[in-house]
Design a protein around this motif. Structure first.
Motif, PDB file in Angstrom:
ATOM      1  N   PHE A  78      25.797 -49.712  31.966  1.00  0.00           N
ATOM      2  CA  PHE A  78      26.113 -48.370  31.580  1.00  0.00           C
ATOM      3  C   PHE A  78      25.378 -47.866  30.987  1.00  0.00           C
ATOM      4  CE2 PHE A  78      28.575 -46.580  27.603  1.00  0.00           C
ATOM      5  CZ  PHE A  78      29.404 -46.021  28.738  1.00  0.00           C
ATOM      6  N   GLU A  79      24.743 -48.189  30.361  1.00  0.00           N
ATOM      7  CA  GLU A  79      23.964 -47.455  29.285  1.00  0.00           C
ATOM      8  C   GLU A  79      22.331 -47.695  29.904  1.00  0.00           C
ATOM      9  OE1 GLU A  79      23.526 -50.002  25.957  1.00  0.00           O
ATOM     10  OE2 GLU A  79      25.284 -48.404  25.199  1.00  0.00           O
ATOM     11  N   VAL A  80      22.599 -46.544  31.130  1.00  0.00           N
ATOM     12  CA  VAL A  80      21.481 -46.715  31.865  1.00  0.00           C
ATOM     13  C   VAL A  80      19.844 -46.081  31.343  1.00  0.00           C
ATOM     14  CG1 VAL A  80      22.849 -45.878  33.708  1.00  0.00           C
ATOM     15  CG2 VAL A  80      21.943 -44.221  32.583  1.00  0.00           C
ATOM     16  N   GLN A  81      19.946 -45.290  29.895  1.00  0.00           N
ATOM     17  CA  GLN A  81      18.689 -44.537  29.271  1.00  0.00           C
ATOM     18  C   GLN A  81      18.277 -46.189  28.118  1.00  0.00           C
ATOM     19  OE1 GLN A  81      22.354 -43.703  28.625  1.00  0.00           O
ATOM     20  NE2 GLN A  81      22.335 -41.651  28.992  1.00  0.00           N
ATOM     21  N   LYS A  82      19.029 -46.686  28.224  1.00  0.00           N
ATOM     22  CA  LYS A  82      18.743 -47.952  27.070  1.00  0.00           C
ATOM     23  C   LYS A  82      17.414 -48.497  27.842  1.00  0.00           C
ATOM     24  CE  LYS A  82      20.626 -52.240  24.500  1.00  0.00           C
ATOM     25  NZ  LYS A  82      22.307 -52.709  23.918  1.00  0.00           N
ATOM     26  N   GLY A  83      16.321 -48.794  25.865  1.00  0.00           N
ATOM     27  CA  GLY A  83      15.043 -49.673  26.988  1.00  0.00           C
ATOM     28  C   GLY A  83      13.592 -48.571  28.072  1.00  0.00           C
ATOM     29  N   VAL A  84      14.634 -47.962  28.440  1.00  0.00           N
ATOM     30  CA  VAL A  84      13.808 -47.299  29.398  1.00  0.00           C
ATOM     31  C   VAL A  84      11.870 -47.164  28.447  1.00  0.00           C
ATOM     32  CG1 VAL A  84      13.340 -45.483  31.349  1.00  0.00           C
ATOM     33  CG2 VAL A  84      15.274 -46.402  30.920  1.00  0.00           C
ATOM     34  N   LEU A  85      12.343 -45.982  28.561  1.00  0.00           N
ATOM     35  CA  LEU A  85      11.026 -45.777  27.311  1.00  0.00           C
ATOM     36  C   LEU A  85       9.903 -46.818  27.034  1.00  0.00           C
ATOM     37  CD1 LEU A  85      12.263 -42.034  25.749  1.00  0.00           C
ATOM     38  CD2 LEU A  85      11.352 -42.656  27.917  1.00  0.00           C
ATOM     39  N   GLU A  86      11.375 -47.951  26.124  1.00  0.00           N
ATOM     40  CA  GLU A  86      10.197 -48.733  25.450  1.00  0.00           C
ATOM     41  C   GLU A  86      10.169 -49.260  26.659  1.00  0.00           C
ATOM     42  OE1 GLU A  86      13.441 -47.321  23.177  1.00  0.00           O
ATOM     43  OE2 GLU A  86      13.622 -47.590  25.100  1.00  0.00           O
ATOM     44  N   ARG A  87      10.107 -50.003  28.122  1.00  0.00           N
ATOM     45  CA  ARG A  87       9.347 -50.709  28.867  1.00  0.00           C
ATOM     46  C   ARG A  87       8.834 -50.203  29.329  1.00  0.00           C
ATOM     47  NH1 ARG A  87      15.721 -51.880  30.267  1.00  0.00           N
ATOM     48  NH2 ARG A  87      15.115 -50.291  31.920  1.00  0.00           N
ATOM     49  N   LEU A  88       8.213 -48.279  29.196  1.00  0.00           N
ATOM     50  CA  LEU A  88       7.296 -48.189  30.401  1.00  0.00           C
ATOM     51  C   LEU A  88       6.336 -47.983  29.124  1.00  0.00           C
ATOM     52  CD1 LEU A  88       9.489 -45.062  31.694  1.00  0.00           C
ATOM     53  CD2 LEU A  88       8.780 -47.214  33.425  1.00  0.00           C
ATOM     54  N   GLY A  89       7.054 -47.832  28.136  1.00  0.00           N
ATOM     55  CA  GLY A  89       5.280 -47.957  27.252  1.00  0.00           C
ATOM     56  C   GLY A  89       4.759 -46.361  27.021  1.00  0.00           C
ATOM     57  N   PRO A  90       4.310 -46.680  26.291  1.00  0.00           N
ATOM     58  CA  PRO A  90       3.533 -44.670  25.770  1.00  0.00           C
ATOM     59  C   PRO A  90       2.500 -44.746  26.781  1.00  0.00           C
ATOM     60  CG  PRO A  90       2.238 -47.020  24.188  1.00  0.00           C
ATOM     61  CD  PRO A  90       3.782 -47.092  25.170  1.00  0.00           C
ATOM     62  N   GLU A  91       1.661 -45.648  27.851  1.00  0.00           N
ATOM     63  CA  GLU A  91       0.955 -45.431  28.344  1.00  0.00           C
ATOM     64  C   GLU A  91       0.954 -44.701  29.665  1.00  0.00           C
ATOM     65  OE1 GLU A  91      -3.088 -47.764  31.265  1.00  0.00           O
ATOM     66  OE2 GLU A  91      -1.945 -48.396  29.852  1.00  0.00           O
ATOM     67  N   VAL A  92       1.903 -45.592  30.513  1.00  0.00           N
ATOM     68  CA  VAL A  92       2.744 -44.790  31.694  1.00  0.00           C
ATOM     69  C   VAL A  92       3.314 -43.824  30.924  1.00  0.00           C
ATOM     70  CG1 VAL A  92       4.121 -45.186  32.891  1.00  0.00           C
ATOM     71  CG2 VAL A  92       3.089 -47.280  32.191  1.00  0.00           C
ATOM     72  N   LEU A  93       3.725 -43.414  30.549  1.00  0.00           N
ATOM     73  CA  LEU A  93       4.200 -42.354  29.610  1.00  0.00           C
ATOM     74  C   LEU A  93       3.764 -40.844  29.417  1.00  0.00           C
ATOM     75  CD1 LEU A  93       7.070 -43.120  27.609  1.00  0.00           C
ATOM     76  CD2 LEU A  93       7.668 -42.380  29.407  1.00  0.00           C
ATOM     77  N   GLN A 101       3.611 -38.269  37.801  1.00  0.00           N
ATOM     78  CA  GLN A 101       4.316 -38.927  38.837  1.00  0.00           C
ATOM     79  C   GLN A 101       3.235 -40.683  38.632  1.00  0.00           C
ATOM     80  OE1 GLN A 101       4.382 -38.118  43.281  1.00  0.00           O
ATOM     81  NE2 GLN A 101       2.944 -38.713  44.025  1.00  0.00           N
ATOM     82  N   VAL A 102       3.593 -41.691  38.440  1.00  0.00           N
ATOM     83  CA  VAL A 102       2.980 -43.205  38.428  1.00  0.00           C
ATOM     84  C   VAL A 102       3.604 -43.917  39.190  1.00  0.00           C
ATOM     85  CG1 VAL A 102       2.311 -44.946  36.864  1.00  0.00           C
ATOM     86  CG2 VAL A 102       2.615 -42.648  35.737  1.00  0.00           C
ATOM     87  N   GLU A 103       2.397 -44.633  40.370  1.00  0.00           N
ATOM     88  CA  GLU A 103       2.842 -46.285  40.504  1.00  0.00           C
ATOM     89  C   GLU A 103       3.385 -47.568  39.275  1.00  0.00           C
ATOM     90  OE1 GLU A 103       1.457 -47.569  44.704  1.00  0.00           O
ATOM     91  OE2 GLU A 103       0.046 -48.458  43.378  1.00  0.00           O
ATOM     92  N   MET A 104       4.594 -47.208  39.981  1.00  0.00           N
ATOM     93  CA  MET A 104       5.108 -48.947  39.561  1.00  0.00           C
ATOM     94  C   MET A 104       5.182 -49.886  40.456  1.00  0.00           C
ATOM     95  SD  MET A 104       5.088 -47.833  36.750  1.00  0.00           S
ATOM     96  CE  MET A 104       6.263 -49.009  35.332  1.00  0.00           C
ATOM     97  N   SER A 105       5.250 -51.469  39.844  1.00  0.00           N
ATOM     98  CA  SER A 105       5.566 -52.622  40.490  1.00  0.00           C
ATOM     99  C   SER A 105       6.712 -52.723  40.082  1.00  0.00           C
ATOM    100  CB  SER A 105       4.346 -53.944  41.089  1.00  0.00           C
ATOM    101  OG  SER A 105       3.987 -53.967  39.446  1.00  0.00           O
ATOM    102  N   GLY A 106       7.587 -53.815  41.046  1.00  0.00           N
ATOM    103  CA  GLY A 106       8.853 -54.560  40.675  1.00  0.00           C
ATOM    104  C   GLY A 106       9.103 -55.505  41.337  1.00  0.00           C
TER     105      GLY A 106
END
Length: 207
Positions: A78-93, A101-106
Motif C-alpha cells: 500500500f505504501e509504495v513510497q515508504k522507505g524507498v529513498l532511505e533504502r537506496l541511500g544518498p550515494e545511489v540517489l 540510471q544505476v545498476e542494482m542487485s536484488g
C-alpha cells in the motif's frame, strides 16, 4: 505475454528486465491483455489476480477502468513510497541524479539478479497514490489476501488497502496465519485457493 494456463484461465506475464515502479504502465498492459482476450479471442474476463507488484497493478487497473467483476490482491504493498529513498541511500540517489540510471542487485526465489534503477521509474513509484486509487474502485469486488508472516510487505498494508476501499461495497480481507510473502509455507497455497476461488465465483456475474 499472455499464456493460457488451464481451461479458461490465462496468465499475463511481463517479460524483460524487472523495473522499479511503472505500475501504472503495467496496468495499461493489463488493459491491452483484457482487450485481446475479449476482442480477439471472444473471452469474458471475470477476474484479475495479482501478487506483490502485480497486485498493485491490478488495483491501479481497477481504479482507472473498474470494468472487471473481481480484483484479487495478493500481498500488495500500500505504501509504495515508504522507505524507498532511505533504502537506496544518498550515494545511489546522487548517482541516479547524475547518470539517470544505476545498476542494482536484488534477490528472488531463483537467487540474485541484476536490474536497472532508472530515475523516471523511481519518480513514477514515488508519485503513485494507492489511497486515492483504492478509493476510486466502485464496481469491482475486491479480495485482499495477505500472510501475517510476510517479511517483505507488512501485514499492515493489507488493512490499509481494506480501509482505503471506501467506495467498494463488495470487499473481503483474508489474513492467512503463518503465510509468507509468496505463500510457500505449509498449507498456505491451499488456504489461498479456498479464499479466492469462492469469492471469484460469487462475484463473477456481477460485472
Amino acid at each position: 505475454m499472455l499464456n493460457q494456463t488451464c481451461g479458461n484461465r490465462y496468465a499475463f506475464v511481463t517479460v524483460g528486465a524487472w523495473l522499479c515502479g511503472r505500475n501504472r504502465s503495467e496496468a495499461e498492459d493489463l488493459r491491452c491483455a483484457k482487450q485481446a482476450l475479449e476482442q480477439q479471442m471472444g473471452r469474458r474476463v471475470i477476474a484479475m489476480i495479482g501478487h506483490s507488484k502485480g497486485a498493485t497493478d491490478v488495483l491501479l487497473y481497477a481504479a482507472k477502468y473498474d470494468d472487471v467483476p473481481c480484483a484479487v490482491s495478493l500481498a500488495a504493498r500500500f505504501e509504495v513510497q515508504k522507505g524507498v529513498l532511505e533504502r537506496l541511500g544518498p550515494e545511489v540517489l546522487q548517482r541516479l541524479d547524475s547518470n539517470g540510471q544505476v545498476e542494482m542487485s536484488g534477490r528472488s526465489s531463483k537467487g540474485l539478479f541484476k536490474w536497472m534503477l532508472r530515475k523516471e521509474d523511481l519518480q513514477d513509484r514515488l508519485s503513485t497514490d494507492m489511497e486515492a486509487a483504492c478509493n476510486s474502485i466502485h464496481h469491482a469486488a475486491v479480495c485482499i489476501v495477505h500472510g501475517d508472516a510476510d517479511a517483505d510487505v507488512p501485514i499492515a498494508d493489507a488493512y490499509k488497502i481494506d480501509k482505503a476501499l471506501k467506495q467498494c461495497s463488495n470487499k473481503q480481507l483474508v489474513v492467512l496465519e503463518g503465510a509468507d510473502h509468496c505463500f510457500t509455507s505449509q498449507g498456505a497455497m491451499y488456504q489461498l485457493a479456498e479464499a479466492v476461488l469462492p469469492f471469484v465465483s460469487q462475484h463473477a456475474d456481477t460485472g
